[in-house]
Design a protein around this motif. Structure first.
Motif, short mmCIF file in Angstrom:
data_model
loop_
_atom_site.label_atom_id
_atom_site.label_comp_id
_atom_site.label_asym_id
_atom_site.label_seq_id
_atom_site.Cartn_x
_atom_site.Cartn_y
_atom_site.Cartn_z
N GLU A 9 2.81 5.30 -0.09
CA GLU A 9 2.98 3.91 -0.13
C GLU A 9 4.06 3.25 0.73
O GLU A 9 5.06 4.19 1.01
N VAL A 10 4.04 2.21 1.22
CA VAL A 10 5.11 1.59 2.19
C VAL A 10 5.79 0.23 1.76
O VAL A 10 4.74 -0.55 1.34
N HIS A 11 7.13 0.23 1.60
CA HIS A 11 7.64 -1.10 1.28
C HIS A 11 8.38 -1.65 2.50
O HIS A 11 8.94 -0.90 3.17
N ILE A 12 8.30 -3.02 2.65
CA ILE A 12 9.17 -3.79 3.72
C ILE A 12 9.87 -4.75 3.00
O ILE A 12 9.24 -5.41 2.19
N CYS A 46 2.31 -1.81 0.41
CA CYS A 46 0.91 -1.37 0.75
C CYS A 46 0.69 0.15 0.21
O CYS A 46 1.75 0.78 0.39
N ASP A 47 -0.43 0.24 -0.66
CA ASP A 47 -0.50 1.70 -0.97
C ASP A 47 -1.57 2.42 0.10
O ASP A 47 -1.90 3.52 -0.36
N GLY A 48 -1.67 1.97 1.36
CA GLY A 48 -2.25 2.82 2.24
C GLY A 48 -3.88 2.33 2.30
O GLY A 48 -4.79 2.94 3.16
N GLY A 49 -4.17 1.46 1.42
CA GLY A 49 -5.58 1.02 1.62
C GLY A 49 -5.56 -0.35 2.40
O GLY A 49 -4.44 -0.51 3.00
#
Length: 312
Positions: free
Chosen positions: A134-137, A153-156
């Motif tokens: 998972e990536v947060h901005i 976003c969790d990579g999907g």
């Protein structure tokens, strides 16, 4: 901004599995991509200041921070560059200009310069998903009236975006690492990779460990505004030697020292050797540069000084 969710605009199916397959052998390159993005953001903000379109805060010093957190299994990249508005996140993050996935794999599968592929397709940010579940901005634009943005976003292909709570201009990217890539939130591994890819980038890059228990001792006059003081260390009073004036002895006592939380470590050199004139360089600087670049600690037989631009 009203909370929003949706699907990333992608011109090819199964983009994330393809990126992951591509980066399998060199997945540490995401460090270079995310740090480069931060350096670019700082450079652009400085350029806006030079053009008179923005006024940098007094004492501004552009920087990129890499923060490892083994306990939370996260890796954070933070810059104080120009940041992004919600519209810019929509344009630069939510829409991926990519086509020909099959051709992509076929064209580059045997290439030795695979570390350049992601840049060719404008996918630098998405290299983060090589190591993260998972990536947060969190970002705040330099523009007047801009609102902070939080993106996840969790990579999907699904993302969520809403108003954020960031108060300082710039961008923070947080990677929640998957179990196979926890080595990248190890401080020693992070230092190794950042030095490997980013030693000569033009913006200062600092490495630190979240909630570190490590400390360092500094003189009181060396204290910086961000230092967390844990203890004040009073100097020992010096006794006057036989025949010595008491006031003179007191005047030679050591200054007060402070025990502080360990500061972030500066990793790179923003003015590498090749940007200097040969007359400005010492033998030790040449040796140090040679050792860092070639990881060879023997003394070279000779060296040649070449002046050039940054190689990126």
């Amino acid at each position: 901004m009203a909370a929003k969710s949706g699907s990333l605009s992608i011109n090819s199916e199964n983009i994330f599995p393809i990126i992951k397959k591509w980066l399998y052998s060199d997945h540490d390159i995401f460090y270079r991509e995310l740090i480069s993005n931060g350096c670019d953001a700082v450079t652009k903000l400085k350029k806006l200041d030079m053009m008179g379109e923005y006024s940098l805060p007094e004492g501004y010093k552009g920087r990129v921070d890499v923060i490892v957190d083994p306990e939370k299994k996260t890796l954070t990249f933070k810059d104080n560059g120009l940041g992004m508005t919600a519209d810019e996140v929509e344009e630069y993050i939510n829409q991926i200009a990519f086509s020909g996935a099959t051709d992509f794999i076929e064209k580059y599968k045997d290439k030795s310069n695979s570390d350049q592929i992601i840049g060719h397709f404008g996918l630098g940010f998405y290299s983060a998903f090589m190591v993260a579940d998972e990536v947060h901005i969190d970002t705040l634009s330099y523009k007047d009236g801009a609102k902070a943005v939080h993106w996840e976003c969790d990579g999907g292909t699904e993302f969520s975006m809403e108003d954020g709570d960031k108060t300082d201009v710039g961008t923070t990217i947080t990677l929640f690492l998957n179990e196979d890539c926890l080595e990248f939130c190890n401080e020693y591994k992070a230092r190794e990779v950042v030095k490997k890819y980013c030693s000569f980038m033009p913006t200062e890059i600092y490495l630190s460990k979240a909630n570190t228990k490590e400390t360092q001792i500094i003189k009181e006059e060396e204290k910086l505004p961000d230092d967390e003081v844990l203890e004040e260390i009073e100097p020992e009073k010096k006794e006057a030697a036989e025949g010595e004036n008491v006031e003179a002895a007191e005047g030679t006592e050591e200054p007060k020292k402070l025990k502080i939380r360990k500061r972030p470590e500066l990793i790179n050199e923003t003015q590498p050797l090749w940007t200097k004139h040969p007359n400005e360089c010492t033998k030790e600087e040449y040796l140090d540069f040679y050792r860092k670049v070639f990881q060879d600690y023997k003394e070279p037989l000779f060296w040649i000084h070449l002046n050039m631009d940054y190689p990126f």
